[in-house]
Structure formats: structure tokens, C-alpha cells
Design an enzyme around this catalytic site. Structure first.
Site, PDB file in Angstrom:
ATOM      1  CG  ASN A  51      -2.591 -10.656  -2.981  1.00  0.00           C
ATOM      2  OD1 ASN A  51      -2.514 -10.450  -4.184  1.00  0.00           O
ATOM      3  ND2 ASN A  51      -1.633 -11.238  -2.296  1.00  0.00           N
ATOM      4  CG  ASP A  66      -1.792  -1.219   1.306  1.00  0.00           C
ATOM      5  OD1 ASP A  66      -2.265  -1.658   0.253  1.00  0.00           O
ATOM      6  OD2 ASP A  66      -1.957  -1.755   2.410  1.00  0.00           O
ATOM      7  CD  GLU A  67       4.757  -0.463  -0.251  1.00  0.00           C
ATOM      8  OE1 GLU A  67       3.948  -0.740  -1.176  1.00  0.00           O
ATOM      9  OE2 GLU A  67       5.372  -1.325   0.386  1.00  0.00           O
ATOM     10  CB  THR A  88      -9.893  -6.061   2.692  1.00  0.00           C
ATOM     11  OG1 THR A  88      -8.917  -5.171   3.264  1.00  0.00           O
ATOM     12  CG2 THR A  88      -9.191  -7.250   2.060  1.00  0.00           C
ATOM     13  N   GLY A  89     -11.025  -2.908   2.234  1.00  0.00           N
ATOM     14  CA  GLY A  89     -11.640  -1.804   2.967  1.00  0.00           C
ATOM     15  C   GLY A  89     -11.238  -1.756   4.434  1.00  0.00           C
ATOM     16  N   GLY A 120      -4.383  -4.080  -4.700  1.00  0.00           N
ATOM     17  CA  GLY A 120      -5.434  -3.170  -5.146  1.00  0.00           C
ATOM     18  C   GLY A 120      -4.818  -1.827  -5.477  1.00  0.00           C
ATOM     19  CG  HIS A 121      -2.493  -1.186  -8.326  1.00  0.00           C
ATOM     20  ND1 HIS A 121      -1.589  -1.141  -7.299  1.00  0.00           N
ATOM     21  CD2 HIS A 121      -2.099  -2.201  -9.124  1.00  0.00           C
ATOM     22  CE1 HIS A 121      -0.700  -2.076  -7.474  1.00  0.00           C
ATOM     23  NE2 HIS A 121      -0.971  -2.743  -8.561  1.00  0.00           N
TER      24      HIS A 121
HETATM   25  P1  IMP Z   1      -2.713 -12.646   1.384  1.00  0.00           P
HETATM   26  O1  IMP Z   1      -1.752 -12.076   0.415  1.00  0.00           O
HETATM   27  O2  IMP Z   1      -4.155 -12.361   1.053  1.00  0.00           O
HETATM   28  O3  IMP Z   1      -2.463 -14.115   1.633  1.00  0.00           O
HETATM   29  O4  IMP Z   1      -2.477 -11.911   2.815  1.00  0.00           O
HETATM   30  C1  IMP Z   1      -1.289 -12.109   3.570  1.00  0.00           C
HETATM   31  C2  IMP Z   1      -0.876 -10.824   4.262  1.00  0.00           C
HETATM   32  O5  IMP Z   1      -0.442  -9.894   3.274  1.00  0.00           O
HETATM   33  C3  IMP Z   1      -1.990 -10.141   5.039  1.00  0.00           C
HETATM   34  O6  IMP Z   1      -1.420  -9.475   6.157  1.00  0.00           O
HETATM   35  C4  IMP Z   1      -2.509  -9.109   4.055  1.00  0.00           C
HETATM   36  O7  IMP Z   1      -3.136  -8.016   4.701  1.00  0.00           O
HETATM   37  C5  IMP Z   1      -1.206  -8.697   3.393  1.00  0.00           C
HETATM   38  N1  IMP Z   1      -1.406  -8.171   2.030  1.00  0.00           N
HETATM   39  C6  IMP Z   1      -1.664  -8.850   0.905  1.00  0.00           C
HETATM   40  N2  IMP Z   1      -1.781  -8.030  -0.151  1.00  0.00           N
HETATM   41  C7  IMP Z   1      -1.573  -6.791   0.325  1.00  0.00           C
HETATM   42  C8  IMP Z   1      -1.534  -5.507  -0.310  1.00  0.00           C
HETATM   43  O8  IMP Z   1      -1.695  -5.338  -1.514  1.00  0.00           O
HETATM   44  N3  IMP Z   1      -1.280  -4.462   0.522  1.00  0.00           N
HETATM   45  C9  IMP Z   1      -1.054  -4.614   1.857  1.00  0.00           C
HETATM   46  N4  IMP Z   1      -1.078  -5.785   2.473  1.00  0.00           N
HETATM   47  C10 IMP Z   1      -1.326  -6.876   1.713  1.00  0.00           C
END
Ligand code: IMP
Length: 426
Positions: free
Chosen positions: A38, A13-14, A295-296, A40-41
Site C-alpha cells: 500500500n 505521502d509526506e 494507485t495514481g 509507495g516511495h
Molecule cells: P489500505 O492500507 O490499502 O487498507 O488503505 C486504507 C487507507 O489508508 C486508505 O484511505 C488508503 O488511501 C490509505 N493509505 C494506505 N497506504 C497509504 C499511503 O502509503 N499513503 C497514503 N495513504 C495510504
């Protein structure tokens, strides 16, 4: 210079979406290398806001080819929806604008079911529930369904049967293998026109000096090997992952730009040494609108963590830093940067290599004076308030790599370009 890797240097999320969107103007091809929905842009330009999870942020530039690379895990149903959404905005008009690797793995419905089941337990990671972990598990266990398999009905049926045997006891065990095979085949047929040997395409493009931007997903501290394991994602999020997911050798890469916020956020569980107390965190979350694009979920917020950031420089071989959301810090009296961790009576400069130590780490801070001026309209580093200049200079000095870009607002133009990517002259 024709191969540039852009990665997240913190916990995700940078603001990679905005930076990749900006840099895509100079690129012919943008490759998403790893991870899946996972990510999101949030892309903002001229009144249009587009959120993508699978399609690279380069999509906002007509003419730039978007590639979904070999090490991704793709939810094909979400991808079809995303393509349609882009097309309603006049993007991805031609099949040649998007290329999908047949080697990439498929996130199947049973992966999400399994993850939802696991994340209800005490051992939850706080995942995005997009089926990422189970899809990578299936890949490494060598029973994964690949994008290429979606259009081979017999192989698809065999693979689904084999996988369903693993899921006895979950709801999906009740689904018929045949209906899942038909649905997956149908969605694969909708995507078939985009299938390409993407590694070969990228190799040949680099040979002919086309500029390729490899877009990382998540962030360095979420890397499955080098992050805060087990509170990580399941893929290689560091710059090395660009080679794995792009299908190119390390010698092809010319530069690595890391992206970091001017502070730190994280979602999900796991250690976060510079996290603010509740009231300060709420304030920063509101100022930075720190809620997940996927995910909000509200993000945890903290001061800039130089221990983690120096590690990111080392582990990614970063050659430059793009610093985002500098405007969010405006109005705060006092800013802090964590320069070391204390663990018991030890002071360390590099992240601990065990979770136990990481969980005990206490931040050591250096303080900086804040600024009150609105900087969203500033377009040159020299025009920033004196205290903002001192803050970014301290970061540059501590990291010993150049700043390439400062982002001072969500819009494309709310940026201070210091160096152009691909070694281009301004
Ligand atoms: P997963 O990638 O859904 O398996 O989640 C594993 C961990 O990575 C969790 O702590 C998520 O919140 C984190 N995570 C996954 N994708 C992102 C992203 O794009 N931004 C921030 N955290 C992420």
C-alpha cells in the site's frame, strides 16, 4: 545514538521516501516495519527514478542492508518483481543486502479478491486494493500464512485449504487449492535465500553499535488505533509500530523524527478538516504533483493542520520534524495554518476521539504571508525568503520540537539539512 525511527506525521505521502533515502547515507541498516505494498516511495537520484512499495527507501544506498520486518504483510509476487527491478538498476547485488522476516505475513491472491469485493460496497474505505486489510485480518484471526510457511508445502496447503473455506462465494473458491499451493511455494522458494531472523539480526546490530533506521509506512492519522478509524490502514503506523515490526524493545529507540509536508494531503475516504475548496485544491495538487505513487489517485489537498501535527508529536514521542515540499507553497499569496478545531460551540486543540466529532470539526486558521521566490536552490535556512523563514519558525514554535530538515525539491540535494540524524555532527 544508533536507533532512529522515522514516521509519517500526517495521513501518509509526506515524502518519507526522500527523507529515508537521505538519512540512509548515515545508516547501516534500514528496516521497514509494517504495512505492505500500500506504500509507495518515489526515489529520485542522478536521473534515476525508482518507485518501491515493499523494499525500504534505503535501497538506493549500496552497502545499506534493507530489512522487511516482522509486522509487514508482503505480496511475494510483487516483491520478486521489485527485487528484479532494483537489480536492473545495479542495486541489491548480493543476497545479504536484503533480509526478510519469516514472521511477516503473506498477502495471498484471495485477500485482494476479498478486498475488491468489499470496496465496491457503500462501506468502502477507499483502500489501495493491495490486500492489506484482509491479510491483517487473517493474521489476527490466527489463520494467516507467514513468509516462513511459503517454503513448507504441507503446512502451506493446510493453511490455504483452511482459508479457502472462508471464501466460498468469491471467484477464488473456484481455484484449486493445489495450484495455489504450488504457485505460492514456487515464489517462496525464490525468496528463501533472503529469509533471516530479522529481530535477532537487528538486536545484534544495535549491540555492536551499527546504526539502524526504522522506516515507518503510511502516517500517524492512518494508524489502526490512533488514526481516523475506520478510515485508516490496518497496521500500527506510529513510532510504537517500529518496536512491534522491528522486534526491538522501546528502550532501544534513541530518537523519533516525524515527517510532514508544509501542507496536508490525504487519499481515500474519511474526515479532512483543512481541505481546500475545489479550485484551490486543484491548484495545490498541480503544484505539488499530488497523485498517489501506488494507485495514481488524485490526493485531496489542504492547509497545514497543527491540531493533527501536535497530536503526532505527542503520540509518536517525536524528537524532531522534517518538513517537506516547502517549495510547493511558493507563489501563493496567503498561507494558512489550522491551530484549533471548532465543533459546535467547543474549541479544541487535540483531535476528537470519535468519528462523529471529527467529521464536524471546522478549522480555525492563522494566516501567513507567502513568498514568490524560487527556493529549490536554497541550501541554508537563513537564505530562505523572510516569509518562508517566518512560516517554518511558526511551525517549530507551535510544535516545540526542532526542525531537522527542510525539503525544497524532489531531488536528494534539494534539501536544507539542519541537524544530522543519529546525533552526528555536520
Ligand atoms: P489500505 O492500507 O490499502 O487498507 O488503505 C486504507 C487507507 O489508508 C486508505 O484511505 C488508503 O488511501 C490509505 N493509505 C494506505 N497506504 C497509504 C499511503 O502509503 N499513503 C497514503 N495513504 C495510504
Amino acid at each position: 545514538m544508533s536507533a532512529l525511527v522515522v514516521i509519517g506525521a500526517q495521513w501518509g505521502d509526506e515524502g518519507k521516501g526522500k527523507v529515508v533515502d537521505l538519512y540512509s547515507e548515515y545508516a547501516d541498516i534500514v528496516v521497514r516495519c509494517s504495512g505492505g505494498a500500500n506504500a509507495g516511495h518515489t526515489l529520485v537520484h542522478e536521473g534515476t527514478t525508482l518507485i518501491t512499495h515493499l523494499i525500504p527507501s534505503g535501497v538506493m544506498h549500496p552497502g545499506t542492508v534493507c530489512v522487511l520486518g516482522d509486522a509487514m504483510v508482503i505480496d511475494p509476487w510483487m516483491l520478486v518483481d521489485e527485487i528484479k527491478n532494483c537489480q536492473t538498476h545495479g542495486l541489491l547485488a548480493s543476497n545479504d543486502d536484503l533480509l526478510i522476516s519469516r514472521r511477516a505475513h503473506v498477502v495471498m491472491p484471495y485477500h485482494k479478491t476479498l478486498e475488491a469485493f468489499r470496496e465496491k460496497k457503500a462501506s468502502a474505505i477507499g483502500t489501495t486494493l493491495r490486500g492489506i486489510g484482509p491479510a491483517y485480518e487473517a493474521k489476527v484471526a490466527r489463520r494467516g500464512v507467514r513468509m516462513g510457511d511459503l517454503i513448507n508445502k504441507d503446512r502451506l496447503r493446510d493453511l490455504i485449504t483452511q482459508n479457502m473455506e472462508e471464501f466460498t462465494g468469491t471467484d477464488h473458491a473456484l481455484d484449486s487449492v493445489e495450484s495455489m499451493t504450488q504457485e505460492a511455494y514456487a515464489i517462496g522458494k525464490q525468496l528463501e535465500a533472503y529469509y533471516t531472523d530479522t529481530g535477532l539480526f537487528i538486536y545484534e546490530s544495535l549491540q555492536s553499535n551499527r546504526r539502524v533506521l526504522f522506516e515507518g509506512a503510511q502516517g500517524t492519522m492512518l494508524d489502526v488505533d490512533h488514526g481516523t478509524y475506520p478510515y485508516v490502514t490496518s497496521s500500527s503506523t506510529i513510532s510504537g509500530g517500529a518496536c512491534i515490526g522491528g522486534g526491538v524493545g522501546p528502550t532501544a529507540i534513541d530518537a523519533v523524527i516525524g515527517i510532514a509536508k508544509a501542507y496536508t494531503t490525504r487519499v481515500g475516504h474519511g474526515p479532512f478538516p483543512t481541505r481546500l475548496d475545489i479550485a484551490e485544491e486543484e491548484n495545490m495538487r498541480a503544484l505539488g504533483n499530488e497523485f498517489g505513487a501506488t494507485t495514481g489517485r488524485p490526493r485531496e489537498c489542504g492547509w497545514l493542520d497543527m491540531v493533527a501535527l501536535r497530536y503526532a508529536v505527542r503520540i509518536n514521542g517525536m524528537t524532531g520534524l522534517a518538513l517537506t515540499k516547502l517549495d510547493v507553497l511558493g507563489g501563493l499569496d496567503d498561507l494558512k495554518i489550522c491551530t484549533a478545531y471548532d465543533i459546535g460551540d467547543r474549541r479544541i486543540q487535540s483531535p476528537p476521539d470519535t468519528l462523529d466529532d471529527f467529521s464536524m470539526a471546522q478549522p480555525c486558521y492563522e494566516s501567513f504571508d507567502g513568498w514568490t521566490e524560487d527556493i529549490q536552490n536554497v541550501r541554508s535556512r537563513a537564505d530562505l525568503p523572510k516569509n518562508a523563514q517566518a512560516y517554518v519558525k511558526a511551525i517549530e514554535t507551535m510544535l516545540d520540537i526542532p526542525l531537522t530538515l527542510l525539503s525544497v525539491g524532489p531531488q536528494r540535494q534539494e534539501s536544507i539539512e539542519i541537524f544530522r540524524p543519529f546525533g552526528l555532527q555536520g
